[in-house]
Design an enzyme around this catalytic site. Structure first.
Site, PDB file in Angstrom:
ATOM      1  N   CYS A   2       0.848  -1.182   0.000  1.00 13.78           N
ATOM      2  CA  CYS A   2       0.000   0.000   0.000  1.00 13.78           C
ATOM      3  C   CYS A   2       0.888   1.239   0.000  1.00 13.78           C
ATOM      4  O   CYS A   2       2.081   1.172   0.271  1.00 13.78           O
ATOM      5  CB  CYS A   2      -0.870   0.012   1.243  1.00 13.78           C
ATOM      6  SG  CYS A   2      -1.804  -1.513   1.438  1.00 13.78           S
ATOM      7  N   ARG A  27       1.548   1.455  -5.958  1.00 15.75           N
ATOM      8  CA  ARG A  27       1.753   0.504  -4.865  1.00 15.75           C
ATOM      9  C   ARG A  27       0.491  -0.285  -4.538  1.00 15.75           C
ATOM     10  O   ARG A  27       0.529  -1.257  -3.784  1.00 15.75           O
ATOM     11  CB  ARG A  27       2.229   1.234  -3.606  1.00 15.75           C
ATOM     12  CG  ARG A  27       3.515   1.998  -3.796  1.00 15.75           C
ATOM     13  CD  ARG A  27       3.924   2.662  -2.512  1.00 15.75           C
ATOM     14  NE  ARG A  27       4.374   1.692  -1.544  1.00 15.75           N
ATOM     15  CZ  ARG A  27       5.621   1.258  -1.441  1.00 15.75           C
ATOM     16  NH1 ARG A  27       6.542   1.726  -2.248  1.00 15.75           N
ATOM     17  NH2 ARG A  27       5.955   0.370  -0.536  1.00 15.75           N
ATOM     18  N   TRP A  75      -3.709  -2.003  -1.425  1.00 18.42           N
ATOM     19  CA  TRP A  75      -3.682  -3.292  -2.112  1.00 18.42           C
ATOM     20  C   TRP A  75      -4.124  -4.293  -1.048  1.00 18.42           C
ATOM     21  O   TRP A  75      -3.400  -4.551  -0.100  1.00 18.42           O
ATOM     22  CB  TRP A  75      -2.269  -3.607  -2.602  1.00 18.42           C
ATOM     23  CG  TRP A  75      -2.182  -4.837  -3.459  1.00 18.42           C
ATOM     24  CD1 TRP A  75      -2.343  -4.906  -4.809  1.00 18.42           C
ATOM     25  CD2 TRP A  75      -1.876  -6.170  -3.024  1.00 18.42           C
ATOM     26  NE1 TRP A  75      -2.182  -6.204  -5.239  1.00 18.42           N
ATOM     27  CE2 TRP A  75      -1.894  -6.997  -4.168  1.00 18.42           C
ATOM     28  CE3 TRP A  75      -1.607  -6.754  -1.791  1.00 18.42           C
ATOM     29  CZ2 TRP A  75      -1.645  -8.364  -4.105  1.00 18.42           C
ATOM     30  CZ3 TRP A  75      -1.362  -8.116  -1.725  1.00 18.42           C
ATOM     31  CH2 TRP A  75      -1.379  -8.913  -2.884  1.00 18.42           C
ATOM     32  N   ASN A 101       0.734   0.131   6.062  1.00 21.49           N
ATOM     33  CA  ASN A 101       1.220  -0.744   4.997  1.00 21.49           C
ATOM     34  C   ASN A 101       1.950  -1.896   5.662  1.00 21.49           C
ATOM     35  O   ASN A 101       2.870  -1.660   6.444  1.00 21.49           O
ATOM     36  CB  ASN A 101       2.170   0.036   4.075  1.00 21.49           C
ATOM     37  CG  ASN A 101       2.829  -0.860   3.040  1.00 21.49           C
ATOM     38  OD1 ASN A 101       2.275  -1.892   2.665  1.00 21.49           O
ATOM     39  ND2 ASN A 101       4.006  -0.465   2.587  1.00 21.49           N
ATOM     40  N   GLY A 102       1.536  -3.119   5.371  1.00 23.09           N
ATOM     41  CA  GLY A 102       2.169  -4.282   5.995  1.00 23.09           C
ATOM     42  C   GLY A 102       1.101  -5.223   6.517  1.00 23.09           C
ATOM     43  O   GLY A 102      -0.067  -5.123   6.146  1.00 23.09           O
ATOM     44  N   GLU A 486      10.710 -13.766 -19.378  1.00 21.26           N
ATOM     45  CA  GLU A 486      10.372 -12.371 -19.078  1.00 21.26           C
ATOM     46  C   GLU A 486       9.383 -11.815 -20.111  1.00 21.26           C
ATOM     47  O   GLU A 486       8.450 -11.087 -19.762  1.00 21.26           O
ATOM     48  CB  GLU A 486      11.662 -11.530 -19.020  1.00 21.26           C
ATOM     49  CG  GLU A 486      11.480 -10.027 -18.976  1.00 21.26           C
ATOM     50  CD  GLU A 486      10.719  -9.511 -17.764  1.00 21.26           C
ATOM     51  OE1 GLU A 486      10.392 -10.298 -16.856  1.00 21.26           O
ATOM     52  OE2 GLU A 486      10.423  -8.307 -17.726  1.00 21.26           O
ATOM     53  N   LYS A 490       5.814 -10.365 -19.083  1.00 20.16           N
ATOM     54  CA  LYS A 490       5.407  -8.995 -19.411  1.00 20.16           C
ATOM     55  C   LYS A 490       4.062  -9.018 -20.108  1.00 20.16           C
ATOM     56  O   LYS A 490       3.167  -8.243 -19.806  1.00 20.16           O
ATOM     57  CB  LYS A 490       6.475  -8.382 -20.317  1.00 20.16           C
ATOM     58  CG  LYS A 490       6.840  -6.978 -20.095  1.00 20.16           C
ATOM     59  CD  LYS A 490       7.699  -6.662 -18.907  1.00 20.16           C
ATOM     60  CE  LYS A 490       7.297  -7.245 -17.607  1.00 20.16           C
ATOM     61  NZ  LYS A 490       8.212  -7.102 -16.523  1.00 20.16           N
ATOM     62  N   GLU A 493       1.151 -10.095 -17.665  1.00 17.80           N
ATOM     63  CA  GLU A 493       0.786  -9.192 -16.569  1.00 17.80           C
ATOM     64  C   GLU A 493       0.106  -7.915 -17.057  1.00 17.80           C
ATOM     65  O   GLU A 493      -0.736  -7.380 -16.354  1.00 17.80           O
ATOM     66  CB  GLU A 493       1.932  -8.933 -15.592  1.00 17.80           C
ATOM     67  CG  GLU A 493       3.092  -8.142 -16.054  1.00 17.80           C
ATOM     68  CD  GLU A 493       4.159  -7.977 -14.960  1.00 17.80           C
ATOM     69  OE1 GLU A 493       3.866  -8.068 -13.766  1.00 17.80           O
ATOM     70  OE2 GLU A 493       5.318  -7.731 -15.320  1.00 17.80           O
ATOM     71  N   HIS A 509       8.715 -31.571 -24.991  1.00 21.72           N
ATOM     72  CA  HIS A 509       8.367 -32.373 -23.809  1.00 21.72           C
ATOM     73  C   HIS A 509       7.008 -31.996 -23.231  1.00 21.72           C
ATOM     74  O   HIS A 509       6.713 -32.317 -22.089  1.00 21.72           O
ATOM     75  CB  HIS A 509       9.458 -32.225 -22.741  1.00 21.72           C
ATOM     76  CG  HIS A 509      10.802 -32.694 -23.210  1.00 21.72           C
ATOM     77  ND1 HIS A 509      11.083 -34.026 -23.445  1.00 21.72           N
ATOM     78  CD2 HIS A 509      11.926 -32.017 -23.552  1.00 21.72           C
ATOM     79  CE1 HIS A 509      12.331 -34.140 -23.882  1.00 21.72           C
ATOM     80  NE2 HIS A 509      12.863 -32.937 -23.966  1.00 21.72           N
ATOM     81  N   LYS A 610       3.177  -2.836  -7.190  1.00 18.94           N
ATOM     82  CA  LYS A 610       4.573  -2.695  -7.602  1.00 18.94           C
ATOM     83  C   LYS A 610       5.542  -3.408  -6.662  1.00 18.94           C
ATOM     84  O   LYS A 610       6.455  -4.073  -7.113  1.00 18.94           O
ATOM     85  CB  LYS A 610       4.912  -1.203  -7.691  1.00 18.94           C
ATOM     86  CG  LYS A 610       6.298  -0.906  -8.195  1.00 18.94           C
ATOM     87  CD  LYS A 610       6.424  -1.229  -9.665  1.00 18.94           C
ATOM     88  CE  LYS A 610       7.829  -1.058 -10.178  1.00 18.94           C
ATOM     89  NZ  LYS A 610       8.009  -1.717 -11.472  1.00 18.94           N
TER      90      LYS A 610
HETATM   91  C1  AGP Z   1       7.632  -7.311 -12.786  1.00 14.50           C
HETATM   92  O1  AGP Z   1       7.065  -6.883 -13.967  1.00 14.50           O
HETATM   93  C2  AGP Z   1       6.726  -7.761 -11.778  1.00 14.50           C
HETATM   94  N1  AGP Z   1       5.623  -6.920 -11.580  1.00 14.50           N
HETATM   95  C3  AGP Z   1       7.227  -8.534 -10.587  1.00 14.50           C
HETATM   96  O2  AGP Z   1       7.454  -9.814 -11.046  1.00 14.50           O
HETATM   97  C4  AGP Z   1       8.488  -8.035  -9.838  1.00 14.50           C
HETATM   98  O3  AGP Z   1       9.604  -8.154 -10.655  1.00 14.50           O
HETATM   99  C5  AGP Z   1       8.664  -8.857  -8.553  1.00 14.50           C
HETATM  100  O4  AGP Z   1       7.565  -8.647  -7.725  1.00 14.50           O
HETATM  101  C6  AGP Z   1       9.945  -8.533  -7.822  1.00 14.50           C
HETATM  102  O5  AGP Z   1       9.988  -7.208  -7.433  1.00 14.50           O
HETATM  103  P1  AGP Z   1      11.324  -6.528  -6.957  1.00 14.50           P
HETATM  104  O6  AGP Z   1      12.251  -6.483  -8.122  1.00 14.50           O
HETATM  105  O7  AGP Z   1      10.916  -5.170  -6.490  1.00 14.50           O
HETATM  106  O8  AGP Z   1      11.883  -7.374  -5.860  1.00 14.50           O
END
Ligand code: AGP
Length: 615
Positions: A2, A27, A75, A101-102, A486, A490, A493, A509, A610
């Protein structure tokens, strides 16, 4: 996950809170709220489910104003997104408001104790126990509000960053931190709190990074920080070097697109910081530790999550190749629970954009307990990871606001390249000449990325042919296998199109069963000549034989796959080890335009946040 902001001073807090929340919305964005102490003595609380704009509309319809306030963008962890569960949360009397937050892990036990004493809870959140606890302690009498906060927090277990205001104390804002990020913005006659520096850029140029177990009392005239046991702390005030533009879209339609385009500059900055004029690598602050560890370490262990984990997989290949040292990678969330067995002298490398990812931090703590030295590759100065590492390599990519990581990822790849070269030199696995050749090629990468960005219109046109598909498969080998992963991440997500990344050799496989004329298969086919290239072409043939629709990322000038692939994305050719830095940019743009065509909210993908500060 958050975002928190707070203000105390002579101005109206409301626009400042909204400005800060806008910059923290990445966030979490399932609800937002503010608490403002008004001049008439009332504590106005306004919350709305959904995006921050809903809260702004509510504030336009029902204006509130006052010089003390806290704000939150959520969040959800405990309790669905609803107005009741949105922050700020109040005590029973409505005099104490808290944003958090937490996760307060022992909230159920605390809640039961408080309910037994007559407290009535309104929400399903863990947070609500905090104002009630403070209320209960103050009821006993004889304690100041600050003492009551400290006492309440001594009985809370878990992670928190907190902003707290009292209706009856119009000139004091309280803040506390344990495990979740929180900074104090030190102003002239006014003070701020925030989860992250971008929230208060423009407003202050000095900050205090609170440490775990510290409580801050902010008054317009100054800030006092103490520990939970009441002993005073001596906070270090740091200058803010970030420019406000760094947290703005700069004319781009989204932060993600801006950040994709920033990559050449980001990588240039990193190179300028770590490659000397003679072409040798200098890792600055991390040098001493690496020098001590280079010969001593028997193994390297890379810990990270998500996109950072794919950077770690790439780093492993480079470290084994250039530094000739065994290397393994693990996900933070797996390492901590797998009862790892490590050789006595293991050097750990933690990778994280935010430096706040709970699983990465937990795995780093475990690695340290097991005797590892930890070097972190991290983007956020002052983050928890940096404080808990023995040395750091800052990626210096600037604030990454788009939830999908782009520039932080390529900066992590570049950081690994620099680190592997340095380790290789220290261990005698690379000679001076090879180091110079490699850094010379690294210096060309920003221009190569510019050339990929120049092809944006072509990549967009290709993505338009596939955006309606339900699934996509991404294939790569060796250095480009993590890039296939990756690229698929991308895509899924931000566009919500199901996408799988696979090592091309593994396709037969299992995933080959998916291939038909409806499935786009994105294949990473650069460079033109290396020992896995022919294998890659064989895999393309297997896709073709099953009528899959191939989109091939190829080297500029390589015409050999045109007959095989429906579409090709040419990119500048570099050595195989560095090709991921170039190829991934093509996949970022492909995912971006796919998501745009599908009408997705690219900077704020559903359900994501994030920085993932919960397990
Ligand atoms: C990346 O596009 C993601 N949203 C996510 O996988 C991110 O890389 C992951 O949560 C790790 O975050 P960090 O690099 O802040 O540790």
């Amino acid at each position: 996950m958050c975002g928190i902001v707070g203000y105390v001073g002579p101005k109206n807090a409301v626009p400042l809170l909204i400005e800060g929340l806008k910059r923290l919305e990445y966030r979490g964005y399932d609800s937002a709220g503010v608490a403002v102490r008004q001049a008439d003595g009332a504590l106005a609380i306004l919350k709305r489910v959904g995006r921050l704009s809903n809260l702004e509309e509510a504030l336009d319809a029902t204006p509130v104003a006052g010089g003390l306030g806290i704000g939150h963008t959520r969040w959800a962890t405990h309790g669905e997104p609803s107005e009741i569960n949105s922050h700020p949360h109040l005590d029973g009397s409505g005099r104490i408001a808290v944003v958090h937050n937490g996760i307060i892990e022992n909230y159920l036990a605390l809640r039961a104790e408080l309910e037994a004493k007559g407290h009535v809870f309104r929400s399903q959140t863990d947070t609500e126990v905090i104002p009630h606890l403070i209320e209960e302690i103050l009821k006993g009498g004889g304690k100041s509000r600050l003492e009551a906060i400290r006492e309440a927090l001594r009985s809370a277990r878990g992670a928190y960053a907190l902003g707290i205001v009292f209706r009856d104390e119009p000139d004091a804002l309280y803040a506390a931190r344990c495990g979740s990020p929180l900074i104090v913005g030190v102003g002239d006659g006014e003070q701020f709190i925030a989860s992250d520096v971008p929230a208060i850029l423009n407003r202050v140029n000095k900050v205090i990074y609170l440490n775990d177990g510290e409580v801050a009392e902010l008054r317009p005239a100054g800030v006092a920080v103490s520990k939970l046991d009441g002993t005073p702390a001596a906070p270090e005030i740091k200058a803010v070097t970030l420019k406000a533009e760094a947290a703005e879209r700069a004319g781009f339609e989204t932060f993600m697109l801006k950040e994709i385009h920033e990559q050449p500059r980001v990588l240039r900055t990193l190179l300028d910081a770590h490659v000397r004029k003679d072409g040798s690598v200098d890792l600055g602050e991390a040098s001493a530790l690496l020098e001590a560890q280079a010969q001593n370490a028997q193994r390297v262990l890379i810990l990270s999550c998500g996109t950072a984990h794919y950077a770690g997989m790439y780093g492993r290949l480079l470290i084994e190749r250039w530094a000739d040292i065994p290397c393994e990678t693990d996900l933070g969330s797996e390492f901590r629970y797998r009862q790892p067995r490590l050789p006595e002298r293991t050097l750990a490398i933690a990778v994280s954009q935010s430096g706040e990812t709970a699983d990465t931090l937990a795995s780093v703590r475990l690695a340290r307990e097991m005797g590892c030295k930890v070097v972190s590759i991290c983007n956020v100065p002052g983050s928890t990871l940096l404080r808990e590492s023995d040395a750091a390599l800052l990626t210096q990519a600037g604030p990454e606001i788009g939830v999908a990581s782009t520039k932080a990822f390529t900066a992590q790849l570049m950081a690994f390249a620099l680190l592997a070269i340095r380790l290789g030199r220290l261990r005698g696995a690379l000679d001076e000449k090879r180091e110079r050749e490699l850094t010379a090629e690294l210096a060309r990468i920003p221009d190569y990325i510019h050339r990929v960005l120049d092809r944006q219109d072509d990549i967009r046109a290709i993505s338009q042919k596939y955006y309606e598909c339900f699934n996509a498969l991404y294939l790569g080998r060796r250095f480009n296998y993590p890039i296939a992963l990756e690229g698929a991440l991308k895509n899924k997500e931000i566009s919500y199109q199901h996408a799988e990344g696979y090592a091309a050799g593994e396709m037969k496989h299992g995933p080959i069963a998916l291939i038909n004329e409806l499935l786009p298969v994105v294949c990473l086919c650069t460079p033109t000549a290396d020992e896995v290239r022919d294998k890659m072409v064989s895999n393309l043939k297997e896709v073709e034989a099953r009528k899959g629709r191939i989109v091939a990322v190829v080297a500029e000038g390589d015409e050999s796959l045109r007959g095989l692939a429906q579409d090709v994305i040419p990119v500048p050719e570099t050595i195989e080890e560095l090709s991921p830095l170039v190829n991934v940019v093509a996949l970022q743009l492909f995912a971006y335009h796919n998501a745009k065509a599908r009408g997705a909210d690219i900077d704020k993908p559903r359900n994501l946040a994030k920085s993932v500060t919960v397990e």
